[in-house]
Design a protein around this motif. Structure first.
Motif, PDB file in Angstrom:
ATOM      1  N   ILE A  14      -3.119   5.932   0.189  1.00  0.00           N
ATOM      2  CA  ILE A  14      -3.765   6.420  -1.014  1.00  0.00           C
ATOM      3  C   ILE A  14      -2.626   6.343  -2.020  1.00  0.00           C
ATOM      4  N   HIS A  15      -3.148   6.042  -3.182  1.00  0.00           N
ATOM      5  CA  HIS A  15      -1.965   6.023  -4.436  1.00  0.00           C
ATOM      6  C   HIS A  15      -1.654   7.297  -4.748  1.00  0.00           C
ATOM      7  N   ASP A  16      -2.469   7.911  -5.335  1.00  0.00           N
ATOM      8  CA  ASP A  16      -2.171   9.319  -6.114  1.00  0.00           C
ATOM      9  C   ASP A  16      -1.990  10.520  -4.803  1.00  0.00           C
ATOM     10  N   GLU A  17      -1.286  11.637  -5.593  1.00  0.00           N
ATOM     11  CA  GLU A  17      -1.086  12.739  -4.861  1.00  0.00           C
ATOM     12  C   GLU A  17      -2.296  13.463  -4.412  1.00  0.00           C
ATOM     13  N   SER A  18      -3.208  13.218  -5.596  1.00  0.00           N
ATOM     14  CA  SER A  18      -4.704  14.109  -5.181  1.00  0.00           C
ATOM     15  C   SER A  18      -5.612  12.942  -4.860  1.00  0.00           C
ATOM     16  N   ILE A  19      -6.823  13.473  -4.596  1.00  0.00           N
ATOM     17  CA  ILE A  19      -7.804  12.572  -4.189  1.00  0.00           C
ATOM     18  C   ILE A  19      -8.931  12.378  -5.327  1.00  0.00           C
ATOM     19  N   ASP A  20      -8.691  13.143  -6.448  1.00  0.00           N
ATOM     20  CA  ASP A  20      -9.510  13.455  -7.563  1.00  0.00           C
ATOM     21  C   ASP A  20     -10.079  11.824  -7.971  1.00  0.00           C
ATOM     22  N   ARG A  21      -9.215  11.241  -8.333  1.00  0.00           N
ATOM     23  CA  ARG A  21      -9.455   9.754  -9.082  1.00  0.00           C
ATOM     24  C   ARG A  21     -10.248   8.622  -8.140  1.00  0.00           C
ATOM     25  N   THR A  22      -9.960   8.803  -6.776  1.00  0.00           N
ATOM     26  CA  THR A  22     -10.441   7.510  -6.078  1.00  0.00           C
ATOM     27  C   THR A  22     -11.523   8.165  -4.846  1.00  0.00           C
ATOM     28  N   SER A  23     -11.909   9.481  -5.165  1.00  0.00           N
ATOM     29  CA  SER A  23     -13.008   9.671  -4.196  1.00  0.00           C
ATOM     30  C   SER A  23     -13.856  10.790  -4.573  1.00  0.00           C
ATOM     31  N   ASP A  24     -14.903  11.084  -4.072  1.00  0.00           N
ATOM     32  CA  ASP A  24     -15.846  12.106  -4.391  1.00  0.00           C
ATOM     33  C   ASP A  24     -15.304  13.582  -4.341  1.00  0.00           C
ATOM     34  N   GLY A  25     -14.104  13.794  -4.065  1.00  0.00           N
ATOM     35  CA  GLY A  25     -13.532  14.979  -3.821  1.00  0.00           C
ATOM     36  C   GLY A  25     -12.512  15.582  -4.903  1.00  0.00           C
ATOM     37  N   PHE A  33       0.695  -1.081   0.075  1.00  0.00           N
ATOM     38  CA  PHE A  33       0.045   0.214   0.077  1.00  0.00           C
ATOM     39  C   PHE A  33       0.848   1.371   0.075  1.00  0.00           C
ATOM     40  N   ASP A  34       0.248   2.264  -0.265  1.00  0.00           N
ATOM     41  CA  ASP A  34       1.057   3.661  -0.757  1.00  0.00           C
ATOM     42  C   ASP A  34       0.745   4.769   0.296  1.00  0.00           C
ATOM     43  N   VAL A  35       1.727   5.436   0.747  1.00  0.00           N
ATOM     44  CA  VAL A  35       1.744   6.218   1.874  1.00  0.00           C
ATOM     45  C   VAL A  35       1.975   7.682   1.491  1.00  0.00           C
ATOM     46  N   HIS A  36       1.055   8.696   1.786  1.00  0.00           N
ATOM     47  CA  HIS A  36       1.365  10.367   1.508  1.00  0.00           C
ATOM     48  C   HIS A  36       0.943  10.922   2.953  1.00  0.00           C
ATOM     49  N   MET A  37       1.372  12.306   3.009  1.00  0.00           N
ATOM     50  CA  MET A  37       1.299  12.931   4.534  1.00  0.00           C
ATOM     51  C   MET A  37       0.490  14.317   4.062  1.00  0.00           C
ATOM     52  N   THR A  38      -0.604  14.471   5.193  1.00  0.00           N
ATOM     53  CA  THR A  38      -1.691  15.262   4.977  1.00  0.00           C
ATOM     54  C   THR A  38      -0.871  16.723   5.469  1.00  0.00           C
ATOM     55  N   ALA A  39      -1.676  17.721   5.501  1.00  0.00           N
ATOM     56  CA  ALA A  39      -1.216  19.229   5.608  1.00  0.00           C
ATOM     57  C   ALA A  39      -0.991  19.365   7.154  1.00  0.00           C
TER      58      ALA A  39
END
Ligand code: G3P
Ligand code: MG
Length: 240
Positions: free
Chosen positions: A47-58, A34-40
């Motif tokens: 989550i895989h991508d840098e953005s949440i566009d592809r895998t969420s409603d946001g 699994f893939d790890v990113h860090m929040t603000a």
């Protein structure tokens, strides 16, 4: 052949969600990736991508949103309405799913686009807190993060990720340094990768959903594959 469930059991469940990880945890496969990113606000999220566009409603970058903001979004419905209500998991949530299983856990640090200052330390602290060191492989396309892991804790197994065809791979891998090579499927079959395999360094290959390709990789000496269909590939090798 060792089988890793790629982003959880992501062929039949929304990738990198608790649903996908619960399915992987149920399967007798070797591991999960699994893939790890860090929040603000400095939280580790899966989550895989840098953005949440592809895998969420946001929309928006993970690095610009707090965990509380991210948690307001749905991460299941894009895949199927059946999974409406899945939220973004934290790294701690995912480690908890596998707390009482014996799966190997491959944490991929996604710091190759945005550097996520301090992420390596936070990941290592969490692993230490949960005493999971022996079950972890930390990988990244950001090879400086791999170097940092080795500097902070040489006991943690690491892997350098590549998509490219490599020349003199052992020279570079030993320089990072790293314990293993994780490489994209077609590049894994080049003669220079046989040098890595012959040196005894583990080579693991992504993303392999086809049984024939998986068999070819096994014959080439590849130790493990990452697949979106862990149950299918596990059953295939069991039947051989
Ligand atoms: O870690 C193997 C594989 O997950 C690397 O590529 O883009 O699927 O994270 P990606
Ligand atoms: Mg990955």
């Amino acid at each position: 052949m060792e089988i890793f469930a790629h982003r959880g059991a992501s062929g039949n469940f929304p990738e990198n969600t608790i649903a996908a990880f619960m399915e992987a945890a149920r399967l007798p496969v070797f591991g999960v990736e699994f893939d790890v990113h860090m929040t603000a606000d400095g939280e580790l999220v899966v989550i895989h991508d840098e953005s949440i566009d592809r895998t969420s409603d946001g929309t928006g970058y993970v690095k610009d949103m707090s965990l509380a903001e991210l948690k307001k979004h749905d991460f299941g419905n894009w895949f199927s309405p059946e999974f409406l209500g899945e939220t973004i998991p934290t790294l701690a949530d995912v480690l908890e799913v596998f707390d009482s299983t014996d799966h190997k856990l491959n944490i991929e640090l996604k710091s190759d686009i945005f550097p996520y200052e301090g992420m390596v330390e936070k990941v290592l602290d969490l692993i230490a807190e949960r005493q999971m060191e022996s079950r972890i492989i930390i990988s990244s396309f950001d090879h400086s993060a791999i170097s940092t892991v080795k500097r902070f804790n040489p006991q943690i197994e690491t892997a350098a990720l590549f998509m490219e065809v490599l020349v003199h791979p052992m020279d570079y891998l030993n320089k990072i340094p790293t314990d293993a090579l994780h490489i994209l499927f077609p590049a894994a079959l080049r003669p220079t990768i046989a040098e890595v395999i012959n040196s005894g360094m583990p080579v693991r290959t992504f993303t392999v959903n086809d049984k024939t390709y998986a068999q070819t990789l096994k014959q080439a000496g590849v130790q493990a594959i990452f697949t979106d269909y862990p149950e299918k590939l596990y059953s295939f090798f069991l039947s051989k």
